[in-house]
Every structure is written in C-alpha cells, then in structure tokens.
Design an enzyme around this catalytic site. Structure first.
Site, PDB file in Angstrom:
ATOM      1  N   LYS A   1       3.570  -4.038  -5.840  1.00  0.00           N
ATOM      2  CA  LYS A   1       5.017  -3.929  -5.836  1.00  0.00           C
ATOM      3  C   LYS A   1       5.456  -3.619  -4.411  1.00  0.00           C
ATOM      4  O   LYS A   1       4.644  -3.288  -3.580  1.00  0.00           O
ATOM      5  CB  LYS A   1       5.402  -2.767  -6.762  1.00  0.00           C
ATOM      6  CG  LYS A   1       6.705  -2.995  -7.484  1.00  0.00           C
ATOM      7  CD  LYS A   1       6.888  -1.997  -8.566  1.00  0.00           C
ATOM      8  CE  LYS A   1       8.217  -2.200  -9.233  1.00  0.00           C
ATOM      9  NZ  LYS A   1       8.293  -3.405 -10.067  1.00  0.00           N
TER      10      LYS A   1
ATOM     11  N   GLU B   1       2.337 -13.852 -13.666  1.00  0.00           N
ATOM     12  CA  GLU B   1       2.005 -12.583 -13.013  1.00  0.00           C
ATOM     13  C   GLU B   1       1.074 -11.719 -13.859  1.00  0.00           C
ATOM     14  O   GLU B   1       0.117 -11.169 -13.348  1.00  0.00           O
ATOM     15  CB  GLU B   1       3.288 -11.756 -12.810  1.00  0.00           C
ATOM     16  CG  GLU B   1       4.062 -12.028 -11.566  1.00  0.00           C
ATOM     17  CD  GLU B   1       5.290 -11.120 -11.477  1.00  0.00           C
ATOM     18  OE1 GLU B   1       6.128 -11.153 -12.398  1.00  0.00           O
ATOM     19  OE2 GLU B   1       5.411 -10.386 -10.498  1.00  0.00           O
TER      20      GLU B   1
ATOM     21  N   TRP C   1      -3.433  -2.649  -0.509  1.00  0.00           N
ATOM     22  CA  TRP C   1      -3.242  -4.048  -0.913  1.00  0.00           C
ATOM     23  C   TRP C   1      -3.641  -4.836   0.330  1.00  0.00           C
ATOM     24  O   TRP C   1      -2.900  -4.889   1.315  1.00  0.00           O
ATOM     25  CB  TRP C   1      -1.794  -4.295  -1.300  1.00  0.00           C
ATOM     26  CG  TRP C   1      -1.559  -5.685  -1.774  1.00  0.00           C
ATOM     27  CD1 TRP C   1      -1.774  -6.165  -3.032  1.00  0.00           C
ATOM     28  CD2 TRP C   1      -1.063  -6.787  -1.014  1.00  0.00           C
ATOM     29  NE1 TRP C   1      -1.453  -7.499  -3.090  1.00  0.00           N
ATOM     30  CE2 TRP C   1      -1.005  -7.916  -1.875  1.00  0.00           C
ATOM     31  CE3 TRP C   1      -0.660  -6.941   0.316  1.00  0.00           C
ATOM     32  CZ2 TRP C   1      -0.568  -9.160  -1.446  1.00  0.00           C
ATOM     33  CZ3 TRP C   1      -0.224  -8.193   0.733  1.00  0.00           C
ATOM     34  CH2 TRP C   1      -0.182  -9.286  -0.146  1.00  0.00           C
TER      35      TRP C   1
ATOM     36  N   HIS D   1      11.457 -36.335 -15.471  1.00  0.00           N
ATOM     37  CA  HIS D   1      11.234 -36.881 -14.122  1.00  0.00           C
ATOM     38  C   HIS D   1       9.911 -36.393 -13.527  1.00  0.00           C
ATOM     39  O   HIS D   1       9.724 -36.474 -12.319  1.00  0.00           O
ATOM     40  CB  HIS D   1      12.392 -36.492 -13.204  1.00  0.00           C
ATOM     41  CG  HIS D   1      13.697 -37.068 -13.645  1.00  0.00           C
ATOM     42  ND1 HIS D   1      13.990 -38.410 -13.532  1.00  0.00           N
ATOM     43  CD2 HIS D   1      14.767 -36.497 -14.247  1.00  0.00           C
ATOM     44  CE1 HIS D   1      15.194 -38.640 -14.020  1.00  0.00           C
ATOM     45  NE2 HIS D   1      15.682 -37.494 -14.468  1.00  0.00           N
TER      46      HIS D   1
ATOM     47  N   LYS E   1       6.912 -14.321 -14.842  1.00  0.00           N
ATOM     48  CA  LYS E   1       6.412 -13.131 -15.546  1.00  0.00           C
ATOM     49  C   LYS E   1       5.084 -13.440 -16.228  1.00  0.00           C
ATOM     50  O   LYS E   1       4.132 -12.679 -16.147  1.00  0.00           O
ATOM     51  CB  LYS E   1       7.473 -12.723 -16.570  1.00  0.00           C
ATOM     52  CG  LYS E   1       7.718 -11.290 -16.826  1.00  0.00           C
ATOM     53  CD  LYS E   1       8.035 -10.382 -15.710  1.00  0.00           C
ATOM     54  CE  LYS E   1       8.673 -10.954 -14.497  1.00  0.00           C
ATOM     55  NZ  LYS E   1       8.843 -10.124 -13.358  1.00  0.00           N
TER      56      LYS E   1
ATOM     57  N   CYS F   1       0.829  -1.188   0.000  1.00  0.00           N
ATOM     58  CA  CYS F   1       0.000   0.000   0.000  1.00  0.00           C
ATOM     59  C   CYS F   1       0.868   1.244   0.000  1.00  0.00           C
ATOM     60  O   CYS F   1       2.051   1.216   0.339  1.00  0.00           O
ATOM     61  CB  CYS F   1      -0.973   0.024   1.171  1.00  0.00           C
ATOM     62  SG  CYS F   1      -0.570   1.110   2.514  1.00  0.00           S
TER      63      CYS F   1
ATOM     64  N   ARG G   1       1.928   0.293  -5.576  1.00  0.00           N
ATOM     65  CA  ARG G   1       2.166  -0.410  -4.313  1.00  0.00           C
ATOM     66  C   ARG G   1       0.946  -1.194  -3.842  1.00  0.00           C
ATOM     67  O   ARG G   1       1.038  -1.969  -2.898  1.00  0.00           O
ATOM     68  CB  ARG G   1       2.579   0.595  -3.230  1.00  0.00           C
ATOM     69  CG  ARG G   1       3.828   1.362  -3.561  1.00  0.00           C
ATOM     70  CD  ARG G   1       4.068   2.422  -2.523  1.00  0.00           C
ATOM     71  NE  ARG G   1       4.502   1.851  -1.280  1.00  0.00           N
ATOM     72  CZ  ARG G   1       5.757   1.758  -0.877  1.00  0.00           C
ATOM     73  NH1 ARG G   1       6.720   2.230  -1.630  1.00  0.00           N
ATOM     74  NH2 ARG G   1       6.063   1.225   0.266  1.00  0.00           N
TER      75      ARG G   1
ATOM     76  N   GLU H   1      12.159 -17.158 -14.259  1.00  0.00           N
ATOM     77  CA  GLU H   1      11.694 -15.777 -14.343  1.00  0.00           C
ATOM     78  C   GLU H   1      10.640 -15.628 -15.451  1.00  0.00           C
ATOM     79  O   GLU H   1       9.643 -14.920 -15.286  1.00  0.00           O
ATOM     80  CB  GLU H   1      12.892 -14.834 -14.571  1.00  0.00           C
ATOM     81  CG  GLU H   1      12.557 -13.375 -14.730  1.00  0.00           C
ATOM     82  CD  GLU H   1      11.806 -12.770 -13.549  1.00  0.00           C
ATOM     83  OE1 GLU H   1      11.682 -13.412 -12.495  1.00  0.00           O
ATOM     84  OE2 GLU H   1      11.308 -11.642 -13.716  1.00  0.00           O
TER      85      GLU H   1
ATOM     86  N   ASN I   1      -0.111   1.530   6.603  1.00  0.00           N
ATOM     87  CA  ASN I   1       0.577   0.537   5.765  1.00  0.00           C
ATOM     88  C   ASN I   1       1.294  -0.428   6.700  1.00  0.00           C
ATOM     89  O   ASN I   1       2.049   0.001   7.564  1.00  0.00           O
ATOM     90  CB  ASN I   1       1.573   1.283   4.861  1.00  0.00           C
ATOM     91  CG  ASN I   1       2.589   0.351   4.208  1.00  0.00           C
ATOM     92  OD1 ASN I   1       3.732   0.735   4.011  1.00  0.00           O
ATOM     93  ND2 ASN I   1       2.199  -0.851   3.888  1.00  0.00           N
ATOM     94  N   GLY I   2       1.023  -1.715   6.516  1.00  0.00           N
ATOM     95  CA  GLY I   2       1.696  -2.711   7.346  1.00  0.00           C
ATOM     96  C   GLY I   2       0.702  -3.728   7.863  1.00  0.00           C
ATOM     97  O   GLY I   2      -0.410  -3.858   7.350  1.00  0.00           O
TER      98      GLY I   2
HETATM   99  N1  GLU Z   1      -3.099  -4.454   6.894  1.00  0.00           N
HETATM  100  C1  GLU Z   1      -3.807  -3.344   6.334  1.00  0.00           C
HETATM  101  C2  GLU Z   1      -5.055  -3.794   5.577  1.00  0.00           C
HETATM  102  O1  GLU Z   1      -5.204  -4.896   5.179  1.00  0.00           O
HETATM  103  C3  GLU Z   1      -2.958  -2.458   5.468  1.00  0.00           C
HETATM  104  C4  GLU Z   1      -2.459  -3.188   4.272  1.00  0.00           C
HETATM  105  C5  GLU Z   1      -1.602  -2.330   3.418  1.00  0.00           C
HETATM  106  O2  GLU Z   1      -0.468  -2.048   3.814  1.00  0.00           O
HETATM  107  O3  GLU Z   1      -2.090  -1.983   2.301  1.00  0.00           O
HETATM  108  O4  GLU Z   1      -5.920  -3.025   5.364  1.00  0.00           O
END
Ligand code: GLU
Length: 588
Positions: A583, A467, A72, A483, A464, A2, A27, A460, A96-97
């Site tokens: 990302k 993804e 995200w 195998h 790719k 995020c 992000r 890779e 974020n986190g």
């Molecule tokens: N853990 C938070 C959520 O799920 C923040 C995720 C993030 O860093 O985008 O909302």
C-alpha cells in the site's frame, strides 16, 4: 513504500519496534529487519518474509534504542541480505525510497575499497554516512544526503552515540513525542497509542532524536521548527475484531466511508466552492483504484457541472507536458496522500498555475501540503493493501465536489447520497458472491464489463480480483467486447457484467448474448428489475438494491470487492497482503 519505525527511551525498544512494524506491514512485507543499540553495540536482525519472522530473534533483545524496517523491494530481490537495516562500520540505516544514483555512488565507494553485501540501492547510504562519520552523526548524515538523488526517509543509529538521526526527502516521516521517550515512523498509525503529539518532517529535514529531546535541522544544519499536532491515529481502529481479514472488515466499513465523507465535506464546502470559481476545465488524476475513482468523478463533473473533465493516471499525466493553467482545476486522488506519482502530478499542476484539490484519506499527508484545498475522504485507516472503503469514500467525495462545482447546494442529488450508507450496509451484509467466486477462481480468465459508470466499476472489479486472487482478466467497455476481447471467450472464462443504467441495459444484454453464444459463463450484477427478469435462468444474477443511477457504483463496488475477497479465500491467498504489492506507493 516500506515502513520504518524508530524508538529511543527507557522501554524495551524490541517490543516497540516490533509492534510498530506490525502496524506498518501493509506498506511492504517481503522482508523485515531491525537494529538495536545496547551498551554501545549494535545488533542487527533481518529476515526474508513477513514481520513475524523476526519475533523469535527479538525475544532476547534488551535495548532502549531501535530502528526497524518492513520492505517492499525496489532494488534487489527479497532476501535476508537485502533486507534492511544496512550497516557500515559503526552505523546502521533503514531506508524507504529509491536512491536513483546508487550505481554511481556504489562505484565510487567500491573504488575507495568499500565492500557491498547486498544488491540494494539503500546500502550506499550506510557506507556514505560511515565515510563521513568523525564523531558527529548529524553532520555525517547531512553530508551523505547531499550526495543522494531520488527519495528517502532514513533512520540511522551509531554505536558511538545514544540517538537516532532521521532525514527525509520525498518519502514520508513523522516524529512522535513522548515523556522521556521519542519515536519516528513512516506514518501515524505506527504510533497509535504510543504518543499524543507528532510533527511531520519536511523535505530536506534532518532530526536528531534522543529520549529527552528532538532537534530538527534543515540541510544547512540550521534549527527549524515544525508544527506539533495531536496524534490522530486511534489504536482500536486497527484491530481485526472478529473478522478473518482486514479486507472483509473494510468492505463492511464501506457504509461508514460514505457517511463520514458526507459529514466531513461540510468543513470544506465553502473553501472548495471558492477554489472552483472561474474553473472551466477539470483534470482528475490518481493511480490504481484512485484512478478508477477519477473515471467516475470525471463523469460526475461532466454531468453536473457540464464542463470538460478528463481522467488520467498520475504516472502518465506527469510526463506528457499537460496543458494546464488558469481556469483549470486538478483533482489529485490518493488514499494515503503519499502516492509518489500523484503527489508529483499535483506539484506539476500547481507550478503550471492550476488549482490543486487533494482528495485523500490522510489529512496530514504530503498531498495535502501541495494542494490548495483538501477534500477529505473519511474512510478511516485502511490496512488491507487492496483498497475497498477508501474507493467508495473517494467516489462519495468526488460526487460532492462535482455538485459543489455545479453550484448545487442541496436538493435531490444530495439526498440520494444521504441514502447510500444504509444501502451500502444492506449490500455488504446481504450480498452472496461465493458461488460466483468459485467459478471465477476456477476460470482461465474473468472479464468485467459495463458501460459508462458501470465500465469504471468493471475496471475496479477486475483490478480487485487480480490483486487479491491472482485470477487474470480485464475490465472492458461492454460495447468494445466484439472488437477484441470476445476472441478470448470460451467455456473456461467468466464474464461479469455490471448493468445499473436502464438506458444502456439493452445494449449490455446484447453483449451478454454474444458471450453466452460462445459458451462463456456469465454473471450479471444489477439493480434493474427488468434486466433481472429477462436474464434470470440464463445467467447468474446478483441483485443489488435500487438507488439513484449515478450512485450505483457505491453498491456495485461492494459486490465486486466481496467477489474478489471470496475468490482469494477460495484460492487460499492472503487478501490483505497480496504478493508483490504494497500500500502507499511512495516510490516512482
Ligand atoms: N529501495 C530500497 C530497497 O529496495 C527500499 C525500498 C522500500 O522503500 O521498501 O531495499
């Protein structure tokens, strides 16, 4: 993951927050939201989907303070309700986190009568700050973060105070200094063209940001000073130009990633050589594409320096009590330099007494603060979520690092690399993967096969394609095909062989025959004339320019990247923003 952005000043915060979120969208992009403070009131807008979804709601906003978030999801599905900001009383927060002890905190708050609206871990932060708030937002944030376990970059606004309070622990956050305005963001590109000076917050920092002043505190609320440095992000670098997608633009910039990485290496060569002195073993670590670069770097080290080298994904390396110590160097590879597993692997290596060498495209990232030496990858900003030019930049940087470890200071091996930018350019301009991409797009599975360095590129190539086009498949050592994976081959599968090593070509051609005998479609990427001659007419042959054997991954990488891009476009996927991905993977 995020991205978060905050603004306080005399301009319209809605425009600045929206512009910043657009730059941060790579992000995370499953939902987005913003909160604005005007005349002592906070208004919140949040929507599932990409950042554009906010635009119609921002038109009427007039505010000089704002915070925004592009998400995200880690906890709670992407939805309007789970999108950030989260609010409690007079407080709104973007995060974020991951708050690892959120369930415990949530139960505590529920027992105190708090009602939760979302399924996120982040909402506890808003309620905790509100619980501690009694007229001093900085003090309330300081109290709240003491209870958090996990990682966070936070921005908080409050109806009663004309400021933003930011805090970080293990998630990136920078302050941008303007004239009569100040900013806060996850990374420098979000502030490109907005301010000339920035400071990077450190773990445990809490920043009080008004339009005229920024004060940074540690967890005990003592003032601390953080280095102020120029904002290196250039706004023009981030435009799409005439390209339909960043992925295609960035494949076109592969040549530059090699050329500039080679130039940038001069600044670190002596320091790196000193760090390598006495090294008898090397571990390379990274995640995803960076791990695939590590597999190539490992071979360069074995071939040039003739010392043992291993490559391991950072998420595995961290948790296996690796045997490290003196005489061991750990090369930690991350495009963003913020990849949580890689940063933690580097910390672990450092605490075990190993020399830590960061290989990264972001020279002010967390990884660079942990490392003893930073080997720059000079790929420039990479916006597409799928790595392209950063991978080739990493391969070039690892080649140079391996030569340095081997004490090779010039000569043929250096000259081979100097020739590569022109060959990468030629490949990117001339390669035509569209017909093969149509076959892959229609396939039930696409397998990438090779041996040694070609196998690393096969991994890779497969990543790719998965993804950006969502076509399933595997990267596999060509010798292993019989195998196991051969059982999957039928006429609805495509096998893409990468054959650039003359001494292994014959064995790879055996595997080609084995696939053809089972009715599978086959394509071969090669720069070997005799392979081309033997296979032309039997399989699809895509020719690459001839180059030094050890550097062929730089060319075959361009081919597999372009193939993945073409397949994504044929299938109407958005190659720049693949589903479920982001990302800069700053969560564990
Ligand atoms: N853990 C938070 C959520 O799920 C923040 C995720 C993030 O860093 O985008 O909302």
């Amino acid at each position: 993951m995020c991205g978060i952005i905050g603004y306080i000043g005399n301009k319209n915060a809605a425009e600045i927050v929206y512009g910043g979120l657009k730059r941060l969208e790579y992000r995370g992009y499953d939902s987005a939201g913003a909160a604005f403070r005007a005349e002592g009131k906070i208004s919140v807008i949040k929507k599932e989907g990409k950042v554009e979804k906010l635009l119609p709601y921002l038109a009427g906003v007039r505010a000089t303070v704002g915070i925004g978030h592009t998400r995200w999801a880690t906890h709670g599905a992407p939805s309007d309700i789970n999108a950030h900001p989260h609010s409690s009383g007079c407080i709104s927060v973007v995060h974020n986190g991951i708050i690892e002890n959120y369930a415990e905190l949530k139960n505590l708050l529920i027992s105190e009568g708090v009602t939760f609206l979302s399924r996120t871990d982040s909402e506890v932060i808003a309620h905790l700050i509100n619980r501690f708030y009694s007229g001093d937002l900085v003090a309330a944030v300081a109290e709240a973060v003491k209870l958090l376990k996990g990682s966070y970059a936070l921005m908080v606004i409050c109806e009663r105070e004309n400021k933003i309070v930011a805090a970080r622990y293990k998630s990136p956050l920078i302050i941008g200094f303007g004239q009569g305005e100040n900013f806060c963001a996850s990374d420098e590109p979000a502030l490109a063209g907005k301010c000339e000076k920035i400071s990077v917050l450190e773990d445990g920092d809490i920043a009080e940001i008004t339009s005229d002043e920024v004060t940074i505190f540690n967890g005990e609320l003592q003032c601390v000073v953080r280095e102020v440095s120029p904002n290196l992000a250039v706004s023009s670098d981030l435009g799409l130009g005439d390209y339909p997608h960043y992925m295609l633009k960035e494949i076109g910039e592969v040549a530059g990633s090699v050329e500039y990485t080679l130039k940038a290496f001069g600044s670190v060569k002596v320091k790196l050589a000193a760090a390598f002195s006495g090294v008898t073993r090397v571990v390379l670590t990274g995640c995803g594409t960076a791990y695939h670069a590590a597999l190539i770097g490992r071979r360069y080290i074995e071939i040039f320096a003739k010392i043992p080298a291993e490559a391991e994904t950072a998420g595995e390396f961290r948790y296996k009590n690796p045997v490290l110590g003196e005489g061991c160097a750990v090369l930690a590879i991350s495009q963003s330099g913020e990849t949580a597993d890689t940063v933690e692997a580097a910390r672990l290596a450092k605490s075990s007494g190993a020399k830590v060498i960061a290989v990264t495209n972001c020279l002010r990232s967390e990884l660079t603060r942990v490392a003893d030496v930073v080997v720059p990858v000079a790929a420039g900003p990479e916006i597409c979520v799928a790595a392209t030019k950063s991978y080739t930049g990493q391969v070039a940087a690892l080649y140079l690092a391996a030569l340095t470890l081997a004490g090779v200071e010039g000569g043929g091996l250096w000259e081979e690399l100097e020739k590569m930018p022109a060959l990468c350019r030629e490949t990117a301009e001339n390669i035509d993967t569209s017909a093969l991409a149509r076959k892959c797009a229609r396939s039930r599975g696409t397998y990438f096969l090779g041996r040694d360095l070609d196998y690393a590129v096969a991994l890779e190539g497969s990543l790719k394609l998965k993804e950006v086009s969502y076509v399933p498949g595997e990267g596999y050592p060509a010798g292993e095909l019989k195998h196991g994976t051969l059982a999957l081959i039928d006429k609805r599968t495509v096998s893409v062989f990468i054959i650039t090593d003359g001494k292994l070509a014959g064995k790879c051609e055996n595997a080609v025959e084995q696939v053809l005998s089972r009715g599978g479609k086959v394509a071969v990427l090669t720069n070997l004339q005799d392979v081309k001659k033997r296979l032309k007419g039997l399989v699809t042959v895509i020719e690459l320019p001839a180059c030094g054997r050890l550097l062929s991954p730089l060319l075959s990488a361009v081919a597999v990247q372009k193939l993945a891009y073409d397949a994504a476009v044929i299938l109407s996927r958005d190659p720049d923003k693949p589903r479920n991905l982001a990302k800069s993977v700053t969560v564990e």
